[in-house]
Every structure is written in structure tokens, then in C-alpha cells.
Design an enzyme around this catalytic site. Sequence first.
Site, PDB file in Angstrom:
ATOM      1  N   ARG A   1       0.863  -1.200   0.000  1.00 24.62           N
ATOM      2  CA  ARG A   1       0.000   0.000   0.000  1.00 24.62           C
ATOM      3  C   ARG A   1       0.891   1.239   0.000  1.00 24.62           C
ATOM      4  O   ARG A   1       2.058   1.199   0.382  1.00 24.62           O
ATOM      5  CB  ARG A   1      -0.918   0.033   1.218  1.00 24.62           C
ATOM      6  CG  ARG A   1      -0.201   0.089   2.571  1.00 24.62           C
ATOM      7  CD  ARG A   1      -0.100   1.488   3.134  1.00 24.62           C
ATOM      8  NE  ARG A   1       0.774   1.574   4.302  1.00 24.62           N
ATOM      9  CZ  ARG A   1       2.037   1.939   4.254  1.00 24.62           C
ATOM     10  NH1 ARG A   1       2.624   2.211   3.102  1.00 24.62           N
ATOM     11  NH2 ARG A   1       2.767   2.030   5.349  1.00 24.62           N
TER      12      ARG A   1
ATOM     13  N   GLU B   1       0.129  10.080   8.669  1.00 25.55           N
ATOM     14  CA  GLU B   1       1.282   9.235   9.017  1.00 25.55           C
ATOM     15  C   GLU B   1       1.509   9.252  10.523  1.00 25.55           C
ATOM     16  O   GLU B   1       1.457  10.310  11.163  1.00 25.55           O
ATOM     17  CB  GLU B   1       2.516   9.770   8.280  1.00 25.55           C
ATOM     18  CG  GLU B   1       3.423   8.695   7.756  1.00 25.55           C
ATOM     19  CD  GLU B   1       2.785   7.851   6.661  1.00 25.55           C
ATOM     20  OE1 GLU B   1       2.297   6.740   6.993  1.00 25.55           O
ATOM     21  OE2 GLU B   1       2.764   8.288   5.510  1.00 25.55           O
TER      22      GLU B   1
ATOM     23  N   ASP C   1      -2.100   6.111  13.121  1.00 22.23           N
ATOM     24  CA  ASP C   1      -2.950   4.927  13.341  1.00 22.23           C
ATOM     25  C   ASP C   1      -2.850   4.402  14.770  1.00 22.23           C
ATOM     26  O   ASP C   1      -3.856   4.074  15.392  1.00 22.23           O
ATOM     27  CB  ASP C   1      -2.713   3.826  12.292  1.00 22.23           C
ATOM     28  CG  ASP C   1      -1.300   3.275  12.216  1.00 22.23           C
ATOM     29  OD1 ASP C   1      -0.385   3.831  12.871  1.00 22.23           O
ATOM     30  OD2 ASP C   1      -1.105   2.269  11.505  1.00 22.23           O
TER      31      ASP C   1
ATOM     32  N   SER D   1       4.875  -1.239   2.755  1.00 26.02           N
ATOM     33  CA  SER D   1       4.259  -2.346   3.501  1.00 26.02           C
ATOM     34  C   SER D   1       4.531  -3.722   2.914  1.00 26.02           C
ATOM     35  O   SER D   1       3.619  -4.530   2.750  1.00 26.02           O
ATOM     36  CB  SER D   1       2.750  -2.160   3.606  1.00 26.02           C
ATOM     37  OG  SER D   1       2.477  -1.180   4.519  1.00 26.02           O
ATOM     38  N   SER D   2       5.795  -3.987   2.655  1.00 22.54           N
ATOM     39  CA  SER D   2       6.134  -5.345   2.204  1.00 22.54           C
ATOM     40  C   SER D   2       5.767  -6.353   3.292  1.00 22.54           C
ATOM     41  O   SER D   2       5.353  -7.474   2.998  1.00 22.54           O
ATOM     42  CB  SER D   2       7.611  -5.446   1.860  1.00 22.54           C
ATOM     43  OG  SER D   2       8.409  -5.132   2.980  1.00 22.54           O
TER      44      SER D   2
ATOM     45  N   ASP E   1      -1.524  -0.807   7.802  1.00 24.73           N
ATOM     46  CA  ASP E   1      -0.938  -1.541   6.675  1.00 24.73           C
ATOM     47  C   ASP E   1      -1.684  -2.847   6.421  1.00 24.73           C
ATOM     48  O   ASP E   1      -1.980  -3.203   5.279  1.00 24.73           O
ATOM     49  CB  ASP E   1       0.537  -1.856   6.945  1.00 24.73           C
ATOM     50  CG  ASP E   1       1.337  -0.598   7.199  1.00 24.73           C
ATOM     51  OD1 ASP E   1       0.811   0.507   6.961  1.00 24.73           O
ATOM     52  OD2 ASP E   1       2.493  -0.721   7.639  1.00 24.73           O
TER      53      ASP E   1
ATOM     54  N   TYR F   1      10.827   3.779  15.429  1.00 25.23           N
ATOM     55  CA  TYR F   1       9.354   3.708  15.368  1.00 25.23           C
ATOM     56  C   TYR F   1       8.796   3.495  16.781  1.00 25.23           C
ATOM     57  O   TYR F   1       7.878   4.201  17.225  1.00 25.23           O
ATOM     58  CB  TYR F   1       8.949   2.560  14.438  1.00 25.23           C
ATOM     59  CG  TYR F   1       7.461   2.402  14.240  1.00 25.23           C
ATOM     60  CD1 TYR F   1       6.812   3.061  13.199  1.00 25.23           C
ATOM     61  CD2 TYR F   1       6.702   1.598  15.080  1.00 25.23           C
ATOM     62  CE1 TYR F   1       5.443   2.916  13.004  1.00 25.23           C
ATOM     63  CE2 TYR F   1       5.344   1.443  14.901  1.00 25.23           C
ATOM     64  CZ  TYR F   1       4.719   2.102  13.862  1.00 25.23           C
ATOM     65  OH  TYR F   1       3.366   1.957  13.672  1.00 25.23           O
TER      66      TYR F   1
END
Length: 376
Positions: free
Chosen positions: A17, A23, A26, A126-127, A177, A228
Amino acid sequence: MHAFGREPVAVTQAPGRVNLIGEHTDYNDGYVMPTPIPLMCSVAVGLGGREHEVVAAALGERWPCGVEAVVAGDAANAGVRAGSWASYVFGVMHEVQAVLAARGAGALPAVQLAIASDVPIGSGLSSSAALEVAVARALLEEEVWGGAAPALDPLEVAQLCQRAEHRFAGVPCGIMDQLASAAGVPGVASVIDCRTLQTRHVPLPDHRIARFLVIDSGVRHANASGEYAARRRSCEAAARELGVNELRDADAYMLEHARAALPPEVYRCALHVVNENPRVLMAAEAMRGGDMERLGGLMNLSHASLRDLYRVSCPEVDRLVEALQSTEGVKGARMTGAGFGGCVVALVPAGHENAALQAAARIIGLQVSALWLGSQ
Ligand code: GLA
């Protein structure tokens, strides 16, 4: 399924995605606006053997895994290191098994999974969610359970994948994601309220008017997941100090009031979040109303906030964003995804495609890999 010398019983896919705006909101119960991309993870699933076996041919890796270890969620026993690609697969296997066991299905039979993906790793596309959702879909196929598996809806699939990532990959991600991959619709942005998990669909701009351009900076920075987690802790600290459950419930006035009590980086992170949430709703309205100037302007503001307040951009990505923002005709550009390298997304009106690509090539060289997203 050549890797195992037998035919698969099913083949599944799930997309990566791109997040258009919203950003690091979420996991603060806020708003996001992703859309799926035409890059996929594919999983072929076969049956047979006594243990599970997983092959990722592109990585040159093959990994056998005990059925018991998956049931127990015993990653160490399965030789799975948190954060490795195998930890994502192992986590999803465990969570699918657990959810279905709780609903009265039997044990997951030994499976062989062959995995291939064209979502670039670490690119902010978003692998990992594509991998998780594709594996979950493979394990939920009727053929795997001999027709005896209860069906899960896309939200349940997304939630079990998120749990897998928290618990086994060690990344405290939000739900964006996985939900974008499991429930996204091509050509349409999902405006997701991450508190209620309700989604509104807004079509991307008509491709004859404008499209989103996604370009990979090619830059990957180390310790992105550590950074993160640190940002997430800052948000939680701000929410505690403000006396709200999540930063979704805070506004700029509350934040200014509490500013003196907050460490500077906690204040900055919170300011990004309280400003980014309304930007998502405004961007959705602008896109719905065809107001490209406004949509692009909101993307630019989002980038500045991620760069200066949330501090998850990097000089290479900033240069690419600035080059796009200053290209004639381009309406806006921003980093996308968690940050620390990866992709940028720009809003490019029809007729300005070449100028945008040339601007990008001047920064990152001629190896520009570009995706164009719009609606028909
Ligand atoms: C990663 C996470 C998402 C989200 C974004 C930042 O992609 O997996 O949950 O937090 O970063 O918006």
C-alpha cells in the site's frame, strides 16, 4: 511449488500500500488514507509432509518449522529470530492456528509455503503487511482445511496479522498496513478511522486529471523499527500527561496548555499527531471535491510536520520531496510510510508526468522506479 516438487493446492496474493496522508496516526487511534498498489506478495501453499516448510526463493532461504512450535507460538524453538522475514510468517501461522482453534477448527495441517514478493523491502510500501496477509490468506484457504475452516472477514485477517507482527516480529505497528492490504480497493483511498475501524472509500483522482506518483528514494536507514517504537512511546507519554486515552482525543489547545510539563520531543510528536489527524479528513474532502491544490498543499504540510516535528524523514528523502514540490505543475509531495528512507508520493496533474520524473531523476539518478496511481 517447484521448490517442493508438488502442485500447490492454492495460490494467494496480497498487495502493498501507499499511504497518501495520515502518518503515525494509526497507533494514536487517528485517521489514515492508504490505497493498495499493484505490487504483490504471492504465496503458493501445498500439503503433505510431517512439518511445515517455508521457502523464500528470492532470499535463497528455506526454513523447516515444527507443527508443535507453531501451535505453541514457540518462535525460539522454531529457530525464528524476531524481525526476520521468518518471524512474520511464523507469527501469522501461529495466529491463524489460534483463531481457528478457538472457533472449533482442528489443527493446521503441515503446509509448504513458497513465497515471492515484488514489494520492495523497507520502502515504506508495507512489504511486511503484504507478506502477512498473503500468508494468512493461503493458510485460510478451504483446501488447506479440507473445507472445514470458518471464514474470516478482512478486518479479522488484518487484526490477526497485526498481532503476529507485534508478538513475533517485535514491531508495535498500528492497523493501517494490514487493513489496507486485506481490505483495500485499487483506485480507491480508504479513509480509515483507526478507533472505530470504519472505512470510507474515496476514489483517487481521475487519471485524466491527476495521478499519485510513488517513487522509491532507494535509501534505507538502520534501526527504523527502534525509532518507530520510540516515537510510539513519546505519543503514549503525551497522552498520559494530557489525561487522554489516545492522542486522537487531544487538540492543539490542550497540548499548548500542557507544554511546560512535556519533554520537547514528546511535545513535538504530539503536535504532529494532533495536526495530522484533521489533515486527513480535509484531504479526503479535497480529493472527493477534486480540489487538487488543497490536497497537494495538505501533503506538503504533512511532510514538513514529519520532517520537523516527528523527525522521521531523512536528508535524501527531503531532497526528493523538495525537488518534486518545486516542479512546475506538481501539487504536493511527501514521504510515505514509517520513514527513515523509502518512498515519496507526489500529486501530479496530467501533462506534468515527465517533468516530475525528470526532477526525481536529478536527485536519485536514472534508476527511478515509479508507480502511477489514479482512478479510471
Ligand atoms: C508503519 C506501520 C503503520 C503506521 C506507519 C506510519 O507502516 O506499520 O502501522 O504506523 O508506519 O504511519
